[in-house]
Write an enzyme that holds these catalytic residues in place. Structure first.
Site, PDB file in Angstrom:
ATOM      1  N   GLU A  24     -42.534  54.230 -95.527  1.00  0.00           N
ATOM      2  CA  GLU A  24     -42.754  55.592 -96.034  1.00  0.00           C
ATOM      3  C   GLU A  24     -41.456  56.383 -96.253  1.00  0.00           C
ATOM      4  O   GLU A  24     -41.422  57.304 -97.056  1.00  0.00           O
ATOM      5  CB  GLU A  24     -43.656  56.360 -95.049  1.00  0.00           C
ATOM      6  CG  GLU A  24     -43.056  56.424 -93.643  1.00  0.00           C
ATOM      7  CD  GLU A  24     -43.982  57.010 -92.579  1.00  0.00           C
ATOM      8  OE1 GLU A  24     -45.056  57.487 -92.934  1.00  0.00           O
ATOM      9  OE2 GLU A  24     -43.597  56.987 -91.407  1.00  0.00           O
TER      10      GLU A  24
ATOM     11  N   GLY B 110     -49.603  16.216 -76.027  1.00  0.00           N
ATOM     12  CA  GLY B 110     -49.870  14.823 -76.365  1.00  0.00           C
ATOM     13  C   GLY B 110     -49.098  14.431 -77.618  1.00  0.00           C
ATOM     14  O   GLY B 110     -48.376  13.430 -77.637  1.00  0.00           O
TER      15      GLY B 110
ATOM     16  N   GLY C 187     -43.843  54.022 -89.855  1.00  0.00           N
ATOM     17  CA  GLY C 187     -42.688  53.457 -89.144  1.00  0.00           C
ATOM     18  C   GLY C 187     -41.520  54.426 -89.047  1.00  0.00           C
ATOM     19  O   GLY C 187     -40.448  54.082 -88.561  1.00  0.00           O
TER      20      GLY C 187
ATOM     21  N   GLY D 246     -55.302  19.189 -81.496  1.00  0.00           N
ATOM     22  CA  GLY D 246     -56.267  20.228 -81.873  1.00  0.00           C
ATOM     23  C   GLY D 246     -55.626  21.223 -82.837  1.00  0.00           C
ATOM     24  O   GLY D 246     -54.453  21.542 -82.697  1.00  0.00           O
TER      25      GLY D 246
ATOM     26  N   ARG E 203     -76.047  36.617 -67.253  1.00  0.00           N
ATOM     27  CA  ARG E 203     -76.116  35.711 -68.403  1.00  0.00           C
ATOM     28  C   ARG E 203     -74.809  34.932 -68.531  1.00  0.00           C
ATOM     29  O   ARG E 203     -73.751  35.430 -68.141  1.00  0.00           O
ATOM     30  CB  ARG E 203     -76.312  36.497 -69.711  1.00  0.00           C
ATOM     31  CG  ARG E 203     -77.489  37.435 -69.692  1.00  0.00           C
ATOM     32  CD  ARG E 203     -78.804  36.686 -69.622  1.00  0.00           C
ATOM     33  NE  ARG E 203     -79.836  37.528 -69.040  1.00  0.00           N
ATOM     34  CZ  ARG E 203     -80.758  38.159 -69.756  1.00  0.00           C
ATOM     35  NH1 ARG E 203     -80.748  38.083 -71.061  1.00  0.00           N
ATOM     36  NH2 ARG E 203     -81.689  38.888 -69.158  1.00  0.00           N
TER      37      ARG E 203
ATOM     38  N   ILE F 156     -46.126  52.696 -82.615  1.00  0.00           N
ATOM     39  CA  ILE F 156     -46.291  51.656 -83.625  1.00  0.00           C
ATOM     40  C   ILE F 156     -44.986  51.437 -84.395  1.00  0.00           C
ATOM     41  O   ILE F 156     -44.773  50.375 -84.943  1.00  0.00           O
ATOM     42  CB  ILE F 156     -47.437  51.967 -84.611  1.00  0.00           C
ATOM     43  CG1 ILE F 156     -47.123  53.191 -85.460  1.00  0.00           C
ATOM     44  CG2 ILE F 156     -48.745  52.143 -83.875  1.00  0.00           C
ATOM     45  CD1 ILE F 156     -47.980  53.261 -86.707  1.00  0.00           C
TER      46      ILE F 156
ATOM     47  N   ASP G  76     -54.108  26.723 -76.126  1.00  0.00           N
ATOM     48  CA  ASP G  76     -54.149  26.838 -74.659  1.00  0.00           C
ATOM     49  C   ASP G  76     -52.917  27.498 -74.045  1.00  0.00           C
ATOM     50  O   ASP G  76     -52.947  27.885 -72.888  1.00  0.00           O
ATOM     51  CB  ASP G  76     -54.271  25.445 -74.028  1.00  0.00           C
ATOM     52  CG  ASP G  76     -55.606  24.803 -74.347  1.00  0.00           C
ATOM     53  OD1 ASP G  76     -56.532  25.542 -74.705  1.00  0.00           O
ATOM     54  OD2 ASP G  76     -55.709  23.568 -74.238  1.00  0.00           O
TER      55      ASP G  76
ATOM     56  N   SER H 225     -50.889  25.076 -80.198  1.00  0.00           N
ATOM     57  CA  SER H 225     -51.995  24.852 -79.267  1.00  0.00           C
ATOM     58  C   SER H 225     -52.594  26.198 -78.911  1.00  0.00           C
ATOM     59  O   SER H 225     -51.870  27.168 -78.770  1.00  0.00           O
ATOM     60  CB  SER H 225     -51.450  24.166 -78.015  1.00  0.00           C
ATOM     61  OG  SER H 225     -52.343  24.349 -76.943  1.00  0.00           O
TER      62      SER H 225
ATOM     63  N   ARG I 178     -75.741  44.580 -66.579  1.00  0.00           N
ATOM     64  CA  ARG I 178     -75.800  43.137 -66.347  1.00  0.00           C
ATOM     65  C   ARG I 178     -74.468  42.552 -65.922  1.00  0.00           C
ATOM     66  O   ARG I 178     -73.427  43.178 -66.084  1.00  0.00           O
ATOM     67  CB  ARG I 178     -76.188  42.437 -67.647  1.00  0.00           C
ATOM     68  CG  ARG I 178     -77.658  42.371 -67.865  1.00  0.00           C
ATOM     69  CD  ARG I 178     -78.003  41.584 -69.114  1.00  0.00           C
ATOM     70  NE  ARG I 178     -79.443  41.665 -69.302  1.00  0.00           N
ATOM     71  CZ  ARG I 178     -80.049  41.768 -70.475  1.00  0.00           C
ATOM     72  NH1 ARG I 178     -79.332  41.816 -71.581  1.00  0.00           N
ATOM     73  NH2 ARG I 178     -81.353  41.844 -70.559  1.00  0.00           N
TER      74      ARG I 178
HETATM   75  P1  ATP Z   1     -54.181  19.546 -77.793  1.00  0.00           P
HETATM   76  O1  ATP Z   1     -53.343  20.597 -77.146  1.00  0.00           O
HETATM   77  O2  ATP Z   1     -55.100  20.079 -78.805  1.00  0.00           O
HETATM   78  O3  ATP Z   1     -54.838  18.610 -76.846  1.00  0.00           O
HETATM   79  P2  ATP Z   1     -52.403  17.378 -78.227  1.00  0.00           P
HETATM   80  O4  ATP Z   1     -51.269  17.180 -79.168  1.00  0.00           O
HETATM   81  O5  ATP Z   1     -52.067  17.358 -76.790  1.00  0.00           O
HETATM   82  O6  ATP Z   1     -53.130  18.690 -78.647  1.00  0.00           O
HETATM   83  P3  ATP Z   1     -53.652  14.788 -78.114  1.00  0.00           P
HETATM   84  O7  ATP Z   1     -54.999  14.351 -78.553  1.00  0.00           O
HETATM   85  O8  ATP Z   1     -53.239  14.559 -76.725  1.00  0.00           O
HETATM   86  O9  ATP Z   1     -53.539  16.297 -78.542  1.00  0.00           O
HETATM   87  O10 ATP Z   1     -52.588  14.041 -79.045  1.00  0.00           O
HETATM   88  C1  ATP Z   1     -52.685  13.995 -80.450  1.00  0.00           C
HETATM   89  C2  ATP Z   1     -52.258  12.659 -80.978  1.00  0.00           C
HETATM   90  O11 ATP Z   1     -50.909  12.402 -80.586  1.00  0.00           O
HETATM   91  C3  ATP Z   1     -53.038  11.502 -80.404  1.00  0.00           C
HETATM   92  O12 ATP Z   1     -54.246  11.299 -81.081  1.00  0.00           O
HETATM   93  C4  ATP Z   1     -52.076  10.356 -80.568  1.00  0.00           C
HETATM   94  O13 ATP Z   1     -52.100   9.882 -81.885  1.00  0.00           O
HETATM   95  C5  ATP Z   1     -50.732  11.006 -80.313  1.00  0.00           C
HETATM   96  N1  ATP Z   1     -50.338  10.819 -78.905  1.00  0.00           N
HETATM   97  C6  ATP Z   1     -50.675  11.563 -77.852  1.00  0.00           C
HETATM   98  N2  ATP Z   1     -50.157  11.093 -76.709  1.00  0.00           N
HETATM   99  C7  ATP Z   1     -49.454   9.987 -77.041  1.00  0.00           C
HETATM  100  C8  ATP Z   1     -48.689   9.011 -76.319  1.00  0.00           C
HETATM  101  N3  ATP Z   1     -48.533   9.102 -75.013  1.00  0.00           N
HETATM  102  N4  ATP Z   1     -48.118   8.044 -77.016  1.00  0.00           N
HETATM  103  C9  ATP Z   1     -48.268   7.935 -78.344  1.00  0.00           C
HETATM  104  N5  ATP Z   1     -48.974   8.800 -79.075  1.00  0.00           N
HETATM  105  C10 ATP Z   1     -49.571   9.814 -78.450  1.00  0.00           C
END
Ligand code: ATP
Length: 779
Positions: A648, A120, A589, A25, A296, A544, A166, A164, A201
């Site tokens: 400054e 990932g 500053g 992402g 809401r 600041i 998150d 990321s 609310r």
């Molecule tokens: P986010 O925090 O946004 O989820 P992310 O890096 O964890 O980011 P993923 O979609 O999990 O997002 O991974 C991005 C890309 O990295 C995947 O589309 C894939 O190409 C590669 N990737 C992720 N996990 C693996 C894995 N275990 N082995 C090989 N490639 C991977």
């Protein structure tokens, strides 16, 4: 002169080719990473490449792997998302995909890969690295590459940067993008609060975070939400009952609005998902069991990812990008694959796989409903902030109260100019005091107010806090209890000491900048003479200027940096029609160049002038020549003007106006120059979430520190140097430093700043990334 042998070797060695990629992402700040990697690599004599579209680009090869020049990344700091694209790549999950990627890397001669992405992406990177030798072997055996072709690429050198929103990766306090997302969320919550309050609310706000509750938790702390739901820590019993109790209590105390923040991955203790609809149904339920509130739901969605990076993410992405290139160049075949982390205020290299595995453990622990473990695997800040949230929301209940004899009467004072986060600090400290049974008392308008209005009725300077009023201060700028620059000795130490005795204060909690620091110093020194001053006193730095000894960070400095980033982006863009314009921007500053330097880092300044260094004619000359060169070489790539930041007090003679005039005169109409002075705008409006959250966390720690001394501890107070202390972030730690040590060893009194400026090294980074020429610096 003879060239040293090392340099000859370096010149003879083939240039390293370093590629950078963004994956997973997108997150604000990724462009800062790419810019920093590209420019640092070039600066260090390497070739820089960008892999477009994440792993997809690596698998496709060809034009997806592009050589990057210095000017290609101009202006990237102020762009949101990722300009080199990102994608989810299915092929890379499989070995054949990774093999094609390996082939493309060899064909492009890439030695090293810097990947900015989530867990990932980093898992994929580590897999790639581990398989690398076997991938090459297979490519040779299949005849796709020759032995000679693969010979120079025995080891794949990989460094990760966590991008990321998150903030879900273990081992680092922050990921590139998370504070920008938090800023977007808090801005929205602030908007919603106004309307919620108007209509009395309730709002249920859903924020991102499937496995990680950081955004929901910090948004809850920053905005003073009534209740939050995060994956790592479900309510131990029935969440319906718990939330119902809290909301009912807050309403019965007079609150007109109810804000509940739900992380996407929120669940109950049995692992069942809690949706915003579930929460709304309970809040809106008009039966006897329900709360009957007009409720809401707002789902923030992709707004959270959008926009440009906040100051912190620009700084983080930039410094981590620079560090990643160094890590790549220093790596040997035996070096463990690392990623670049930040702990409190320190950029560090850490083993990549350990962090990825720990991150996966959190998700596994949540799935296994082992929530203790899930919490323990998050960093220290996370559990501190969870405690902050509990403290500020559960003020009136709980079994946190101290025995009667240990309860203290604590005076709160703000000193100096207002700074973002002061109110959040007071609010949190008040809530914590109430939860412990202490008596928090506001001393209004600093020492001056104390001295001159203590007896006034009905609004005397010394007033107990009203919880309902204070609870609304979480996101307020300025100083609600009023602040003043006057030092206690100026108000009359006799009088101040007498008043402290009269009111029976057991401790003082002071929030402010250098004047506050000076005040605490005076109070400490006066202890010999005035026994009533033998009470614990704690200072939470807020200014600041970030010039308080004992800390690398003061409340308000982040808000200020964000104001300056926004200001500079706008000013820079205003030149987009003419292009050939240099803005000389004067920052506040005091005699500390911190905000000028950090802003220079965050906006990509061509030069920064600071008091620590002064300004010489040689510097101006070199910078003017540099600008001339830049504009001469500019073949239209730059879409906006260039910036110079001047503090400054950098020079008594060369101020922003004069520097702009000099540049204009020297430019001979080839380009323009203007000065621009943001002034008090720098104090900011609503404090940044980082300032608010840190305010809460540090303020509670301050009261705990005071509490540690207890009431009537005159003797211990006299002996223990920590009884007058400054809380601070130093490197990777939160520490209390005795005032006496700082007074004697850490303070440059005439210049009103710490003796050593922890950030001074960043000046070289700004210069390097701005392409500023080397010239002799003044002593
Ligand atoms: P986010 O925090 O946004 O989820 P992310 O890096 O964890 O980011 P993923 O979609 O999990 O997002 O991974 C991005 C890309 O990295 C995947 O589309 C894939 O190409 C590669 N990737 C992720 N996990 C693996 C894995 N275990 N082995 C090989 N490639 C991977």
């Amino acid at each position: 002169t003879t060239t040293p042998p090392d340099s000859i070797a370096a010149m003879a060695a083939p240039k390293k080719k370093i590629a950078v990629m963004t994956s997973g992402g997108d997150s604000p700040g990724m462009n800062g990473v790419v810019r920093a990697v590209v420019r640092t690599a070039i600066h260090l004599g390497c070739d820089a490449f960008a892999v477009y579209e994440g792993y997809e680009g690596l698998v496709r090869g060809g034009d997806y792997i592009k050589r990057m020049e210095w000017h290609d990344v101009r202006g990237w700091l102020s762009e949101g998302g990722t300009l080199i694209g990102t994608a989810r790549c299915m092929a890379f999950y499989e070995r054949p995909g990774r093999m094609t990627a390996a082939k493309n890397m060899v064909l492009h001669g890439i030695d090293a890969l810097i990947i900015c992405g989530g867990d990932g992406s980093l898992t994929g990177a580590d897999k790639f690295r581990a398989e690398w030798p076997s991938l090459l072997e297979e490519l040779v055996s299949k005849g796709e590459l020759t032995k000679d072709q693969v010979a120079p690429y025995k080891h794949l050198n990989i460094v990760g940067i966590v991008g990321s929103i998150d903030n879900d990766l273990s081992g680092t306090d922050a990921t590139v993008g998370c504070y920008s997302a938090l800023a977007r969320i808090c801005e929205m919550v602030d908007y919603i609060e106004a309307t919620a309050s108007s209509h009395s609310r309730a709002f249920v706000i859903e924020v991102m975070g499937r496995h990680c509750g950081w955004l929901a938790l910090l948004a809850g702390v920053a905005s003073g939400a009534d209740f939050i739901f995060i994956p790592e820590r479900p309510q131990p019993q029935d969440w319906r009952e718990d939330m119902g109790n809290v909301v009912t209590r807050h309403r019965s105390l007079g609150k007109r609005k109810t804000i509940v923040i739900v992380a996407e991955g929120a669940r109950d203790k049995d692992g069942n998902k809690i949706t915003p609809e579930d929460v709304r149904d309970l809040l809106a339920d008009k039966t006897e069991d329900g709360l009957g509130l007009d409720t809401r739901i707002t789902t923030l969605g992709h707004v959270q990812r959008g926009g440009t990076a906040v100051a912190y993410d620009r700084m983080l992405g930039t410094l981590q990008g620079v560090e990643a290139v160094h890590a790549v160049l220093e790596a040997t075949p035996d070096t463990e694959t690392c990623f670049i982390a930040i702990n409190e205020n320190k950029i560090v290299r850490k083993p990549l796989m350990e962090a990825v595995q720990d991150t996966k453990k959190v998700a596994a622990a949540v799935d296994a409903k082992d929530f203790e473990k899930a919490m323990s695997l998050r960093d220290a800040e996370f559990s501190d902030q969870y405690f902050s949230y509990l403290t500020t929301t559960n003020v009136m209940v709980g079994d946190n109260k101290l025995p009667e004899k240990n309860r203290m009467k604590i005076g709160f004072i703000n000193v100096g100019a207002p700074a973002g986060g002061m109110n959040a600090a007071v609010r949190a400290a008040v809530a914590y005091c109430i939860s412990r049974g202490h008596e928090p008392v506001g001393i209004h308008n600093g020492f001056a107010g104390f001295a001159r209005h203590h007896g006034d009725k009905p609004l005397g300077a010394v007033r107990p806090f009203n919880w309902l009023e204070v609870d609304g201060w979480a996101s307020k700028g300025g100083s609600e209890i009023g602040t003043n620059r006057e030092l206690p000795a100026d108000s009359g130490m006799d009088l101040i000491a007498d008043l402290i005795e009269q009111y029976g204060f057991d401790a003082l909690f002071i929030v402010g900048g250098f004047e506050a620091f000076h005040s605490v110093s005076q109070l400490r020194k006066a202890r010999e003479e005035y026994p009533s001053l033998c009470i614990p006193i704690c200072l939470l730095p807020a200014t600041i200027s970030n010039n308080v000894p004992g800390t690398e960070y003061s409340l308000g400095s982040d808000t200020c940096l964000n104001e300056l980033v926004n200001y500079c982006d706008k000013v820079k863009q205003s030149a987009s029609a003419t292009r050939r314009r240099v803005f000389v921007i004067e920052t506040q500053g005091g005699r500390s160049g911190y905000i000028a330097t950090l802003s220079g880092l965050n906006v990509g300044a061509s030069a920064v002038y600071i008091p620590e260094e002064g300004i010489s004619l040689a510097m101006l000359n070199a910078d003017v020549n540099h600008l001339k060169q830049e504009f001469k070489n500019d073949r239209g790539q730059s879409r906006a003007g260039r910036l110079i930041l001047v503090n400054e007090k950098a020079s008594k003679v060369y101020d922003a106006k004069l520097i702009a005039s000099i540049i204009r005169e020297e430019a001979h109409d080839r380009f323009e120059s203007r000065e621009s002075i943001p002034g008090h705008v720098q104090q900011g409006g609503a404090p940044s979430p980082m300032d608010r959250c840190r305010a809460v966390r540090l303020a509670i720690k301050c009261i705990q520190h005071l509490e540690d001394f207890g009431c009537h501890a005159h003797n211990r107070v006299k002996k223990d140097p920590n009884s007058t202390a400054v809380i601070g972030i130093q490197g990777s730690d939160v520490v209390f430093t005795p005032m006496k040590d700082l007074e004697e060893r850490g303070t440059d009194w005439p210049n009103r700043r710490p003796k050593t400026a922890h950030w001074l090294g960043l000046r070289d980074v700004v210069d390097m990334l701005g392409g500023r020429p080397d010239y002799p610096r003044p002593e």
